[in-house]
Design a protein around this motif. Structure first.
Motif, PDB file in Angstrom:
ATOM      1  N   ILE A   1      38.444  29.814  55.842  1.00 22.15           N
ATOM      2  CA  ILE A   1      37.068  30.010  55.398  1.00 22.15           C
ATOM      3  C   ILE A   1      36.185  29.029  56.159  1.00 22.15           C
ATOM      4  CG2 ILE A   1      35.480  29.924  53.442  1.00 22.15           C
ATOM      5  CD1 ILE A   1      37.965  30.280  51.621  1.00 22.15           C
ATOM      6  N   VAL A   2      35.098  29.518  56.724  1.00 18.03           N
ATOM      7  CA  VAL A   2      34.099  28.654  57.370  1.00 18.03           C
ATOM      8  C   VAL A   2      32.842  28.687  56.511  1.00 18.03           C
ATOM      9  CG1 VAL A   2      32.654  28.287  59.405  1.00 18.03           C
ATOM     10  CG2 VAL A   2      35.047  29.003  59.672  1.00 18.03           C
TER      11      VAL A   2
ATOM     12  N   LEU B   1      26.416  25.742  67.540  1.00 17.68           N
ATOM     13  CA  LEU B   1      27.746  25.440  68.081  1.00 17.68           C
ATOM     14  C   LEU B   1      28.724  24.833  67.071  1.00 17.68           C
ATOM     15  CD1 LEU B   1      27.349  24.193  71.769  1.00 17.68           C
ATOM     16  CD2 LEU B   1      28.698  26.118  70.920  1.00 17.68           C
ATOM     17  N   PRO B   2      28.271  23.977  66.125  1.00 16.69           N
ATOM     18  CA  PRO B   2      29.253  23.446  65.160  1.00 16.69           C
ATOM     19  C   PRO B   2      29.999  24.538  64.406  1.00 16.69           C
ATOM     20  CG  PRO B   2      27.230  22.160  65.066  1.00 16.69           C
ATOM     21  CD  PRO B   2      26.956  23.320  65.973  1.00 16.69           C
ATOM     22  N   VAL B   3      29.312  25.607  64.045  1.00 14.65           N
ATOM     23  CA  VAL B   3      29.963  26.704  63.344  1.00 14.65           C
ATOM     24  C   VAL B   3      30.899  27.450  64.297  1.00 14.65           C
ATOM     25  CG1 VAL B   3      29.619  28.857  62.086  1.00 14.65           C
ATOM     26  CG2 VAL B   3      28.026  26.959  61.754  1.00 14.65           C
ATOM     27  N   ALA B   4      30.437  27.703  65.518  1.00 19.21           N
ATOM     28  CA  ALA B   4      31.267  28.394  66.511  1.00 19.21           C
ATOM     29  C   ALA B   4      32.533  27.595  66.820  1.00 19.21           C
ATOM     30  CB  ALA B   4      30.456  28.633  67.780  1.00 19.21           C
ATOM     31  N   ARG B   5      32.402  26.279  66.899  1.00 13.80           N
ATOM     32  CA  ARG B   5      33.572  25.430  67.172  1.00 13.80           C
ATOM     33  C   ARG B   5      34.551  25.439  66.012  1.00 13.80           C
ATOM     34  NH1 ARG B   5      29.736  20.758  69.676  1.00 13.80           N
ATOM     35  NH2 ARG B   5      29.776  21.438  71.864  1.00 13.80           N
TER      36      ARG B   5
ATOM     37  N   LEU C   1      33.976  23.068  56.109  1.00 17.72           N
ATOM     38  CA  LEU C   1      32.600  22.879  55.665  1.00 17.72           C
ATOM     39  C   LEU C   1      31.806  22.318  56.837  1.00 17.72           C
ATOM     40  CD1 LEU C   1      30.398  22.788  53.503  1.00 17.72           C
ATOM     41  CD2 LEU C   1      31.264  20.540  52.821  1.00 17.72           C
ATOM     42  N   VAL C   2      30.819  23.088  57.312  1.00 18.38           N
ATOM     43  CA  VAL C   2      30.081  22.717  58.519  1.00 18.38           C
ATOM     44  C   VAL C   2      28.630  22.440  58.151  1.00 18.38           C
ATOM     45  CG1 VAL C   2      29.540  23.340  60.892  1.00 18.38           C
ATOM     46  CG2 VAL C   2      31.573  24.303  59.797  1.00 18.38           C
ATOM     47  N   GLY C   3      28.274  21.159  58.096  1.00 15.73           N
ATOM     48  CA  GLY C   3      26.908  20.786  57.761  1.00 15.73           C
ATOM     49  C   GLY C   3      25.911  21.272  58.794  1.00 15.73           C
TER      50      GLY C   3
ATOM     51  N   PHE D   1      22.335  20.627  51.314  1.00 19.08           N
ATOM     52  CA  PHE D   1      23.250  21.620  50.744  1.00 19.08           C
ATOM     53  C   PHE D   1      24.703  21.201  50.956  1.00 19.08           C
ATOM     54  CE2 PHE D   1      19.561  24.494  51.062  1.00 19.08           C
ATOM     55  CZ  PHE D   1      19.632  25.110  49.831  1.00 19.08           C
ATOM     56  N   ALA D   2      25.006  20.752  52.170  1.00 20.04           N
ATOM     57  CA  ALA D   2      26.385  20.371  52.480  1.00 20.04           C
ATOM     58  C   ALA D   2      26.810  19.148  51.671  1.00 20.04           C
ATOM     59  CB  ALA D   2      26.530  20.092  53.972  1.00 20.04           C
ATOM     60  N   VAL D   3      25.898  18.182  51.529  1.00 21.18           N
ATOM     61  CA  VAL D   3      26.213  16.970  50.762  1.00 21.18           C
ATOM     62  C   VAL D   3      26.526  17.335  49.312  1.00 21.18           C
ATOM     63  CG1 VAL D   3      25.291  14.803  49.873  1.00 21.18           C
ATOM     64  CG2 VAL D   3      24.874  15.439  52.253  1.00 21.18           C
ATOM     65  N   MET D   4      25.670  18.168  48.711  1.00 21.87           N
ATOM     66  CA  MET D   4      25.889  18.541  47.311  1.00 21.87           C
ATOM     67  C   MET D   4      27.166  19.351  47.129  1.00 21.87           C
ATOM     68  SD  MET D   4      22.297  19.248  45.356  1.00 21.87           S
ATOM     69  CE  MET D   4      21.827  20.659  46.323  1.00 21.87           C
TER      70      MET D   4
END
Length: 356
Positions: free
Chosen positions: A230-231, A295-299, A315-317, A329-332
């Protein structure tokens, strides 16, 4: 034999050594943590062989994150089957121009079983030498946000048809090829799959559902050697097409539809001006994503495809609204299950509803 002075020196030396009696467990723990981290990174970054000759089918490639994922995987050497909902639009044509001749554009509407079957038939007829290695379910839709009481069931069905049932249709169609290669399935969900916020229920329920589907599928596919990941992207609305002019106008039209279908009592409880204001304004222009910022999501997707030991979750901030490099959102979502529900409710309400 020893004088008083020697005793004082010895006593002082012993006192100096006392802190080390308490520090050594911390030092041991630190060393264990460092060795574990180094070993984990090595284990996690052990890659499979070459990417060439391995096919990857991706949905939602004509815009947003899917565009960036397709371009990145093509650059790595994969044979990319880029599923496009609107293959005649600028996003799909740009992707074709910027990528290698290995990339195939495949028309697909994940809501339509026949369209999914046609996409499967095309991929099966054009497989590279090592077959289909991965399926990336990325296609998704973000409808108008509103309270549960105002949102009609039809709106929930629309979101489910793309975000939840779409991946189910694709997975069920392509699993025979993935089982044959002992390959990978990657479902792109969201930080909203970990936590929920007010007014986003149409979107959040689909992402929670896709997370649980992925968990079940991961356990079921293990006996076939298939890995399921899961991404979970954070805030990427600023750099993708999810909030361009067309999508924003569509969401405003959906607000009008919900308002017209609501009873007078519900209209009185939820003023239309507040509903319009609650939907995000235009943040980007056009359909082609800012590839570098995606790119962070693609990587993360590439790692799930290439690593011998892919993670179950990535989990990709993304990008923050106040400080660009801090995605709230990512922090929470990281601390959501660690903190008390009452505290998270208070925090989310203050952040999303401006409550005090």
């Amino acid at each position: 034999m020893f004088g008083y002075g020697a005793f004082q020196v010895t006593f002082a030396a012993c006192l100096c050594l006392v802190p080390f009696l308490f520090l050594w467990p911390l030092l041991v723990a630190l060393c264990v943590w460092l060795l574990w981290t180094i070993g984990w990174k090595y284990w996690e970054h052990t890659h499979l062989g070459e990417c060439e000759g391995r096919g990857v089918f991706i949905t939602g490639c004509d815009s947003g994150l899917g565009f960036a994922i397709a371009e990145h995987l093509d650059a790595l050497g994969f044979t990319v089957f880029a599923g496009c909902y609107r293959p005649q639009d600028v996003g799909a044509s740009t992707l074709q121009k910027e990528c290698s001749s290995r990339l195939h554009e495949v028309p697909i509407d994940v809501r339509d079983k026949e369209s999914v079957a046609n996409a499967f038939a095309y991929v099966k007829d054009h497989l590279p030498k090592h077959g289909l290695w991965g399926v990336v379910n990325n296609a998704g839709v973000n409808l108008a946000t509103s309270e549960v009481e105002l949102t009609g069931v039809r709106m929930y069905n629309r979101a489910q048809d793309v975000n939840m049932y779409g991946p189910i249709r694709v997975v069920k169609a392509f699993l025979p090829l993935i089982r044959a290669s002992a390959g990978r399935i990657i479902n792109v969900t969201s930080v909203h799959g970990r936590m929920s916020i007010p007014r986003w229920s149409t979107y959040d329920v689909t992402k929670h559902g896709l997370e649980t589907l992925s968990d079940s599928l991961r356990l079921e596919m293990a006996k076939f050697g298939v890995r399921v990941s899961i991404v979970e992207p954070g805030q990427y609305g600023f750099v993708t097409s999810i909030q361009n002019e067309e999508m924003t106008n569509l969401q405003l039209a959906q607000i009008d539809e919900m308002w017209k279908n609501a009873s007078p009592e519900i209209r009185a409880a939820y003023p239309k001006e507040e509903e319009v204001k609650g939907n995000t304004p235009v943040m980007v222009h056009g359909w082609v994503a800012n590839v570098n910022k995606c790119l962070p999501v693609a990587r993360a997707v590439a790692h799930a495809l290439r690593s011998e030991h892919p993670r179950a979750r990535y989990l990709v901030g993304g990008y923050g609204t106040i400080v660009s490099f801090v995605d709230g959102f990512a922090v929470m979502s990281k601390v959501h299950n660690l903190l008390s529900t009452w505290f998270m409710d208070w925090w989310i309400a203050r952040w999303t509803l401006n409550e005090k």
